[in-house]
Structures are given as structure tokens and as C-alpha cells.
Write a protein that holds these residues in place. Structure first.
Motif, short mmCIF file in Angstrom:
data_model
loop_
_atom_site.label_atom_id
_atom_site.label_comp_id
_atom_site.label_asym_id
_atom_site.label_seq_id
_atom_site.Cartn_x
_atom_site.Cartn_y
_atom_site.Cartn_z
N THR A 120 -33.30 -21.58 69.81
CA THR A 120 -32.73 -21.21 68.50
C THR A 120 -33.81 -21.21 67.41
O THR A 120 -33.76 -20.41 66.47
CB THR A 120 -31.62 -22.21 68.10
N ARG A 180 -23.53 -21.61 74.27
CA ARG A 180 -24.08 -22.01 72.97
C ARG A 180 -25.48 -21.45 72.89
O ARG A 180 -25.96 -20.86 73.86
CB ARG A 180 -24.15 -23.54 72.96
N MET A 181 -26.14 -21.66 71.80
CA MET A 181 -27.56 -21.30 71.73
C MET A 181 -28.39 -22.37 72.44
O MET A 181 -27.93 -23.49 72.65
CB MET A 181 -28.00 -21.17 70.28
N LEU A 208 -29.33 -10.63 71.16
CA LEU A 208 -30.26 -11.27 70.22
C LEU A 208 -31.66 -11.29 70.87
O LEU A 208 -31.79 -10.98 72.06
CB LEU A 208 -29.77 -12.68 69.91
N PHE A 254 -29.99 -14.02 74.91
CA PHE A 254 -28.94 -14.57 74.05
C PHE A 254 -28.07 -13.44 73.55
O PHE A 254 -28.57 -12.40 73.12
CB PHE A 254 -29.56 -15.33 72.87
N PHE A 290 -21.67 -17.49 71.13
CA PHE A 290 -22.93 -17.18 71.81
C PHE A 290 -22.77 -17.31 73.32
O PHE A 290 -22.08 -18.20 73.80
CB PHE A 290 -24.02 -18.18 71.38
N LEU A 328 -24.48 -12.47 71.28
CA LEU A 328 -23.38 -12.87 70.40
C LEU A 328 -22.23 -11.92 70.72
O LEU A 328 -22.43 -10.70 70.74
CB LEU A 328 -23.81 -12.76 68.94
N PHE A 362 -25.56 -17.70 76.32
CA PHE A 362 -26.97 -17.92 76.60
C PHE A 362 -27.11 -17.73 78.11
O PHE A 362 -26.55 -18.48 78.88
CB PHE A 362 -27.29 -19.33 76.12
N TYR A 383 -20.64 -6.72 71.86
CA TYR A 383 -21.69 -7.75 71.84
C TYR A 383 -22.94 -7.23 71.14
O TYR A 383 -23.13 -6.02 70.98
CB TYR A 383 -22.04 -8.16 73.29
#
Ligand code: AMP
Ligand code: GLY
Length: 424
Positions: free
Chosen positions: A299, A293-294, A213, A202, A273, A204, A275, A210
Motif C-alpha cells: 500500500t 485487503r491491500m 491498481l 491489486f 480491494f 478495486l 490483492f 473493476y
């Protein structure tokens, strides 16, 4: 700040839970939310795809930031809708532009992006109704199993993996000629099968820099031992034990960096995000998909491991100052187990009263498909709750989640009892 979060699942409850830990988040609205988000924020009846209604709400309630949970509003262009409207273009939308969202909205777009930017992925070709016979021919050049992907959004159901050539050719015809997945399969990507273990990375990004995560691994099949139908995900573990420094270095240099640089080179605005679904093929990471998206339930394990202020990170994303932000990660493991309605991912009943939530100790209960009904919390979806726990390792975390699940009950409640077992 006043923040509006769009979506209603476990992912949104976890995002809401994390954003509310920020001193900057004075008011949080979730649209439409669930029984879990209503306990910590204000649910609003608003369709995230009705952008005019979202705009009216944002103006009436002085919303300072919009965070988008699911892919649908992104693929439909909510980022651009805000950007192109003088009344709301000062309000950051956390998510990619419409063209950026095509990384998830079109498998072909994603594959072209990957190839163009030299990011490792499976060899592929794409076909339409007109070229269906060429597609059947292309299948004969590949070895089983055969991977067929509907180009468009198909609620996670658009990927078929088949062992038999004749069956793969028939399914290709079903998708292209008989519109098996509706308009989503008017184009089909056929790709080489990659054999390895999956993990998700993941990211961001503000479109320039960036932050990576925590990694996670989810459990997509409904049955134990990864059998049965595909679901949205039945559990997740973070970090992924086999994602060691060597693999992470490869993922960053070969995949994450070129992805963000590729967005820049292609002038794709992206503040949200990414993914990245990966497969580890004998130590070599390859991309199987992008989502914009997550993940859900990822998440529910990734957010609990972020120590930094998520709202501050989102602000930095909005201002394209992510480079200066610091991301601190909790060293502990987090795991989540999904409690589902019996029958899911096929037909299931709703409205079952859930008991025992208040007895949960030392785990976090994220709601997915729940609602309030006459003072009770009742089931309102296939995936109902996500029970997240921390541990010094994933085994300890999983044990806690399972101990707590024993205290939960509703009619036809189902969960997988083997989350994490493959990692031992
Ligand atoms: P996707 O929607 O692209 O993530 O595909 C759904 C699932 O199909 C993935 O999570 C993988 O388990 C599997 N899959 C997709 N593409 C491939 C591939 N090329 N080789 C092996 N498995 C794949
Ligand atoms: N858990 C997989 C996804 O959110 O797409």
C-alpha cells in the motif's frame, strides 16, 4: 464526508494519507491508528473487531463511510453486520462481505473458487485430521518442494515449504493432528510447488466492474537475498519492472476478469480491494493466493502512485458505479523500505525512541508500529516505519529511501539493504 478507517499499520497510514488528499474527506478517524495517523487524522481507541462499538462510534460521529484496512474484521463479517442493521445499512463499508472474505479466510475456499472459475493456480488437494494418511500418500505423488497451507488465517505463518518428503509428512501430521496453527490448521491444503518470480496485482472492485491498481512486488523474508524467516514484508517496489504489457494482458484476461465475474456468478457481494498474489511461471501468471485487503507494505507504494481521488473511487465502489470512474496512475516508480525492530519477526523490544524523522527530505515516512510517548515517537511493533520515495525508475527511488534511512536511528533498528536488487 466523515470517514472511519479501521487498522493501525503502515497500510493504514498510507490509506489515510491518500484519502486526506481528497477535498471530499473533511474528517478522518483512524481506529486504533498509530503515531503517524495521529499527526494527520484523529486516532480513536476502538477495537475494529468490536462491531457494536464501531456502530456506536459511527452513529455518534456521523460517519459517512467505513474503510477496512486489515482482513480480520472482514473475515468476521463487518460488511454484513452493517448491511443487516437498519440504523447503519446506508453507510458504505469498503471491503467484501463475509463470504467474499473467505477468499482470504480459507485457502480451500479460495482454491475451489479458482478451479470453479478456471483461473490458473497450482494443482491441490485438501485434507483434515480424518484424512491425514491420504494426505501423506498425496505428498508422495508430488515432487519436492512440498507446499502445505493451513486453511485458516494464521497471521501469514500458515504456509510451509519443505524439501524433504518425510519432513513434509511429519509437518502435515503436526498441523492436522497436533493443531500446529490451532484451528487454522484443522484443514490443510497441499499444493504443487510453482517455480517463478512473485508479483502482486491489486484490484478495486464494486462487484460488477473493476480497476487494476499499480502492481507491486514485496520482499517477504527478513534476511538479505531472500533468506531467513517470513515477515509481513520488508520492502516493496511499484511498478514491477517485469510486469510488461504482455504479462498484464494475461493477468487481466485470465485472472482479474474471471475473478470479478466469478464473484458475480457466485452471488458474492464484494465492494473492496482484491490483492492477488501471483507467480510468473515462465511468462504464465498463476494465482498463489487471494487477500481481501491491500498489502502492507505494498500500500505504501501503490497509494503514492494513484493520482485519482481515492475517496471518489470508494464512493463509486459503494454505489456500484466504478465502471464510470477514471483511474489515473503516476508514471513514476515508488519504492518503500521497512525499518524494523531488531529481532523481528521473532521477539523484539518496544518503546525505543526514534530520532531523525523530521530530517527526512524527499521521501514519505509512513508509520507502522509506532506510538507517542511523552513527546517522543517510540517503536511499538516489529515493523516500525516505511520509507517511501519516488523516482524515474526504481533504482532512483530506492537510492533516495536509503539516503534518508541513514538519518534515522533507534536502538536495534534493522532494515534490508537489498530491496530491488533482484530486479536489476
Ligand atoms: P501464501 O500465504 O499462500 O501467499 O503463501 C506464502 C508464500 O509461500 C507465498 O508468498 C509464496 O512465496 C509461497 N508459496 C505459496 N504457494 C506456493 C506454491 N504453490 N509454489 C511456490 N511457492 C508458494
Ligand atoms: N505484504 C504481504 C501482505 O500484506 O500480505
Amino acid at each position: 464526508m466523515t470517514i472511519l478507517l479501521l487498522g493501525s499499520g503502515g497500510r493504514e497510514h498510507a490509506l489515510a494519507w491518500k484519502m486526506l488528499q481528497s477535498a471530499k474527506c473533511q474528517q478522518l478517524f483512524v481506529a486504533p491508528g498509530n503515531a503517524g495517523t495521529s499527526q494527520i487524522a484523529t486516532n480513536v481507541i476502538l477495537n475494529p473487531l468490536d462491531f457494536i462499538a464501531v456502530k456506536d462510534f459511527v452513529l455518534q460521529n456521523n460517519v459517512d463511510m467505513v474503510v477496512v484496512g486489515p482482513e480480520d474484521p472482514l473475515v468476521h463479517g463487518i460488511y454484513d453486520f452493517f448491511k443487516n442493521d437498519g440504523q447503519i445499512n446506508h453507510i458504505p463499508v469498503i471491503g467484501p462481505s463475509k463470504i467474499g472474505a473467505q477468499l482470504e479466510g480459507s485457502k480451500e475456499f479460495a482454491k475451489e473458487f479458482l478451479v470453479k472459475h478456471n483461473i490458473p493456480t497450482a494443482r491441490y488437494e485438501s485434507f483434515t485430521k480424518v484424512t491425514v494418511e491420504a494426505g501423506c500418500e498425496f505428498l508422495t505423488t508430488l515432487e519436492a518442494p512440498y507446499v502445505l497451507k493451513a486453511d485458516g488465517l494464521a497471521a501469514g505463518k500458515g504456509v510451509l515449504i519443505l524439501n524433504d518428503l518425510a519432513e513434509a509428512q511429519q509437518e502435515l501430521r503436526n498441523m492436522l493432528v497436533d493443531a500446529k496453527f490451532g484451528a487454522a490448521s484443522s484443514k490443510v491444503v497441499i499444493e504443487e510447488f510453482l517455480d517463478g518470480i512473485e508479483l502482486s496485482c491489486f484490484v478495486l472492485t464494486d462487484g460488477k466492474s473493476y480497476k487494476i491498481l499499480p502492481t507491486a512486488k514485496d520482499y517477504k523474508r527478513i534476511g538479505e537475498g531472500d533468506t531467513g524467516l517470513n515477515t509481513g514484508g520488508m520492502g516493496a517496489v511499484s511498478p514491477v519492472p517485469f510486469a510488461d504489457a504482455v504479462l498484464m494482458e494475461k493477468i487481466e484476461t485470465r485472472i482479474v476478469k474471471p475473478t470479478v465475474e466469478g464473484l458475480q456468478k457466485d452471488n458474492i457481494e464484494y465492494k473492496g480491494f482484491v490483492f492477488i498474489g501471483l507467480i510468473n511461471v515462465k511468462g504464465e501468471p498463476m494465482v498463489i493466493e487471494y487477500n481481501v485487503r491491500m498489502g502492507d507494505p505494498e500500500t505504501e507504494v501503490v497509494m503514492p502512485r494513484i493520482k485519482s481521488d481515492l475517496v471518489e473511487l470508494f464512493e463509486a465502489v459503494g454505489q456500484q458505479k466504478l465502471e464510470d470512474a477514471v483511474l489515473e496512475i503516476d508514471e513514476r516508480s515508488a519504492t518503500t523500505i521497512i525499518i524494523a525492530s531488531g529481532g523481528y519477526p521473532e521477539d523484539y523490544e518496544k518503546g525505543k525512541v526514534i530520532s531523525g524523522i523530521e530530517t527526512i527530505e524527499d521521501s514519505i515516512v509512513f508509520h507502522a508500529g509506532t506510538k507517542e510517548d511523552n513527546g517522543n515517537i517510540v517503536t511499538n511493533g516489529g515493523r516500525v516505519l516505511a520509507i517511501t520515495s519516488y523516482g524515474n525508475d526504481f533504482q532512483e527511488a530506492i537510492k533516495k529511501s536509503y539516503q534518508n534511512i541513514d538519518k534515522l536511528h533507534f536502538d536495534k533498528m534493522y532494515f534490508r539493504k537489498d530491496i530491488g536488487r533482484d530486479l536489476l
